[in-house]
Design an enzyme around this catalytic site. Structure first.
Site, PDB file in Angstrom:
ATOM      1  CE1 TYR A  74      -4.150   1.601   0.007  1.00  0.00           C
ATOM      2  CE2 TYR A  74      -3.236   2.983   1.749  1.00  0.00           C
ATOM      3  CZ  TYR A  74      -4.219   2.730   0.806  1.00  0.00           C
ATOM      4  OH  TYR A  74      -5.268   3.596   0.671  1.00  0.00           O
ATOM      5  CG  PHE A 126      -6.862  16.355 -25.210  1.00  0.00           C
ATOM      6  CD1 PHE A 126      -6.873  15.716 -26.441  1.00  0.00           C
ATOM      7  CD2 PHE A 126      -7.221  15.634 -24.081  1.00  0.00           C
ATOM      8  CE1 PHE A 126      -7.228  14.373 -26.533  1.00  0.00           C
ATOM      9  CE2 PHE A 126      -7.580  14.286 -24.180  1.00  0.00           C
ATOM     10  CZ  PHE A 126      -7.578  13.661 -25.405  1.00  0.00           C
ATOM     11  CB  THR A 127     -11.836  16.157 -24.922  1.00  0.00           C
ATOM     12  OG1 THR A 127     -10.918  15.071 -24.843  1.00  0.00           O
ATOM     13  CG2 THR A 127     -12.308  16.321 -26.350  1.00  0.00           C
ATOM     14  CG  ASP A 217      -1.148  17.109 -22.712  1.00  0.00           C
ATOM     15  OD1 ASP A 217      -0.523  16.025 -22.655  1.00  0.00           O
ATOM     16  OD2 ASP A 217      -2.364  17.173 -22.968  1.00  0.00           O
ATOM     17  CE  LYS A 260      -3.519   9.291 -25.411  1.00  0.00           C
ATOM     18  NZ  LYS A 260      -4.105  10.221 -24.474  1.00  0.00           N
ATOM     19  NE  ARG A 384     -10.438  13.651 -30.630  1.00  0.00           N
ATOM     20  CZ  ARG A 384     -11.172  13.340 -29.566  1.00  0.00           C
ATOM     21  NH1 ARG A 384     -12.440  13.666 -29.509  1.00  0.00           N
ATOM     22  NH2 ARG A 384     -10.649  12.697 -28.550  1.00  0.00           N
ATOM     23  CG  PHE A 451     -16.287  12.690 -28.076  1.00  0.00           C
ATOM     24  CD1 PHE A 451     -16.133  13.879 -27.369  1.00  0.00           C
ATOM     25  CD2 PHE A 451     -15.428  11.647 -27.807  1.00  0.00           C
ATOM     26  CE1 PHE A 451     -15.146  14.017 -26.411  1.00  0.00           C
ATOM     27  CE2 PHE A 451     -14.429  11.779 -26.848  1.00  0.00           C
ATOM     28  CZ  PHE A 451     -14.296  12.967 -26.149  1.00  0.00           C
TER      29      PHE A 451
HETATM   30  C1  LIG Z   1      -4.960  11.187 -24.107  1.00  0.00           C
HETATM   31  C2  LIG Z   1      -4.639  12.580 -23.871  1.00  0.00           C
HETATM   32  C3  LIG Z   1      -4.841  13.165 -22.624  1.00  0.00           C
HETATM   33  C4  LIG Z   1      -5.546  12.456 -21.487  1.00  0.00           C
HETATM   34  O1  LIG Z   1      -4.894  11.298 -21.104  1.00  0.00           O
HETATM   35  P1  LIG Z   1      -5.693   9.998 -20.624  1.00  0.00           P
HETATM   36  O2  LIG Z   1      -4.621   9.038 -20.272  1.00  0.00           O
HETATM   37  O3  LIG Z   1      -6.527   9.535 -21.782  1.00  0.00           O
HETATM   38  O4  LIG Z   1      -6.531  10.366 -19.473  1.00  0.00           O
HETATM   39  C5  LIG Z   1      -4.426  14.471 -22.464  1.00  0.00           C
HETATM   40  N1  LIG Z   1      -3.879  15.176 -23.464  1.00  0.00           N
HETATM   41  C6  LIG Z   1      -3.681  14.652 -24.672  1.00  0.00           C
HETATM   42  C7  LIG Z   1      -3.058  15.471 -25.744  1.00  0.00           C
HETATM   43  C8  LIG Z   1      -4.071  13.340 -24.931  1.00  0.00           C
HETATM   44  O5  LIG Z   1      -3.892  12.835 -26.155  1.00  0.00           O
END
Ligand SMILES: *Cc1c(COP(=O)(O)O)cnc(C)c1O
Length: 459
Positions: A74, A126-127, A217, A260, A384, A451
């Site tokens: 933990y 970004f969303t 980011d 990613k 998109r 979406f």
């Molecule tokens: C995927 C993504 C995020 C969010 O990350 P998650 O792991 O999906 O929560 C933030 N910014 C960008 C540019 C992304 O492609």
């Protein structure tokens, strides 16, 4: 095509996954059941799944082996320590707070930094990033260069920030209303477009002058590093890992979606240098994610992410990754299909406005094109455009982004060039009969991040 331009797969395949291969009638049934929303298709019904590059990576044998040495304590897990040391080594930040994925880190960053009435400038939204900023009472301001909004302009660093737009914002609202600049490398919604080192440095200098912080980011920072190596003077002989570390040195911290560029199926982190901010992040992460030493992840997931980080900066890996995406773009361009230029790091984006120029944006051309591509070739892609952009929270009207795109996102280390030929042939066939493609209308529209769950029917 001259295949010698494109590097062969720098890996061998040890495990395979066998999807259903449906015929056209079955695919027509499937897309109808899914309300013409590719998010609502069953993954097993998608022969080639290009919905996202997020979490869809094939992990290496070393990463799978790493899962076996998960320390699920933990507190004080050795995998957390390894991850912390790895992030310090490759990204250079002093402190690390793991999160279940990127948006967990965005939530923490937004809560720590933003006060009601603030403004957060960024190179395109970004969303989830914008959602968390707005949820804390901030207004997002797009400060990306104008060229990024034009899908036909081919310039090397189309994700750059326009310093003039930043300056205008500071003059308008005052620097004290801007807690930080959010600089994404690469820019997902602009088509995976990179940012130059020169631009990052200039933004840092501007921010220092006005006492504003800069967070990255960093979701696709390794892809951005490859573009810098290929396109920016002075970096051609530098190693990817050194470019990455220099890039990150200009930021106060970053949010990361490990799904990613860290080559894992789940995971993320918030990294920073500031002690005080780290203290706050450690308090908040307990409420939203888990203890600061696991942040909603299993120990084994942190181990896989640490290994993924080291693999991601390998030149053979990243060269193949980016050039494979370029291959798909080259095939489509040769056939005259309208795509976003130049092709970015993780995806090829079809320009649905030009592809379906007989439809208005309110007939959701990108959503419709994605649905038709599935029926044509069993390929799942993602809208998109106007659907992803959502509605204005004050007027209630659609945001109408200039870019109305279908994203063909390539998972890392999953598909071969032959798979990409099937994608290209499917898109090219559709382009030949584009006049017969109709638009869509809503049957169900969710209030948030619409979406994901919206349903449509053909007009
Ligand atoms: C995927 C993504 C995020 C969010 O990350 P998650 O792991 O999906 O929560 C933030 N910014 C960008 C540019 C992304 O492609």
């Amino acid at each position: 095509m001259d295949m010698s331009k494109y590097p062969a797969e720098p890996f061998r395949i040890k495990v395979v996954e066998v999807p259903n291969i449906l015929n056209r009638e079955e695919r027509e049934e499937a897309i109808k059941r899914a309300g013409y929303n590719t998010f609502l298709l069953d993954s097993q019904d998608c022969y080639i799944d290009l919905l996202t590059d997020s979490g869809t990576t094939a992990m290496s044998d070393k990463q799978w082996a790493g899962l076996m040495v998960g320390d699920e304590a933990y507190a004080g897990s050795k995998n957390w320590k390894r991850l912390e040391a790895t992030v310090k080594e490759y990204y250079g930040f002093k402190h690390l707070v793991p999160t279940h994925q990127g948006r967990g880190a965005e939530n923490l960053l937004s809560r720590i930094m933003i006060k009601e009435g603030d403004y957060v400038p960024g190179n395109m939204y970004f969303t989830t990033t914008r959602y968390h900023q707005e949820a804390q009472g901030a207004t997002f301001v797009d400060v990306i260069i104008d060229e990024a909004h034009d899908s036909t302009i081919d310039i090397p660093f189309k994700g750059n920030i326009d310093l003039k737009k930043l300056e205008d914002l500071v003059n308008k609202v005052g620097a004290d209303k801007i807690p930080y600049i959010c600089l994404a490398v690469t820019v997902n919604l602009a088509g995976g477009q990179p940012v130059s080192m020169e631009n990052i440095k200039a933004v840092r200098a501007f921010a220092d002058k006005h006492n504003i912080k800069v967070f990255s980011d960093a979701t696709r920072c390794v892809e951005n590093s490859y573009f810098i190596k290929k396109r920016e003077k002075g970096y051609e002989n530098m190693e990817i890992k050194d470019i990455l570390k220099e890039m990150m040195s200009y930021f106060d911290g970053c949010t990361m979606s490990g799904k990613k560029d860290c080559l894992v199926n789940i995971g993320g982190f918030l990294a920073m240098n500031d002690e005080n901010m780290y203290t706050q992040a450690r308090e908040l992460v307990v409420v939203f994610e888990g203890m600061p030493s696991y942040g909603g992840l299993a120990g084994r997931d942190m181990e896989a992410m640490a290994i993924g980080i080291t693999e991601s900066v390998d030149y053979n890996y990243i060269e193949h990754r980016i050039e494979q995406v370029a291959y798909l773009g080259d095939r489509l361009r040769e056939a005259g299909v309208p795509i976003v230029e130049p092709v970015g790091g993780h995806a090829v984006f079809l320009d649905a406005r030009r592809f379906l120029d007989h439809l208005t944006q309110d007939e959701f051309p990108a959503q419709s094109l994605a649905a038709h591509l599935y029926v044509e070739a069993g390929v799942r892609s993602m809208e998109r455009g106007i659907i992803s952009a959502g509605r204005d929270k004050i007027t209630g009207d659609h945001h109408r982004p200039k870019l109305e795109l279908v994203r063909l996102t390539i998972p890392r280390r999953v598909y071969t060039y032959r798979h990409l030929d099937i994608v290209a042939d499917g898109v090219i066939n559709l382009y030949k009969k584009r006049d017969s493609i109709r638009g869509l209308k809503f049957v169900y529209e969710p209030p948030m991040l619409r979406f994901f769950n919206a349903r449509f029917e053909l007009i």
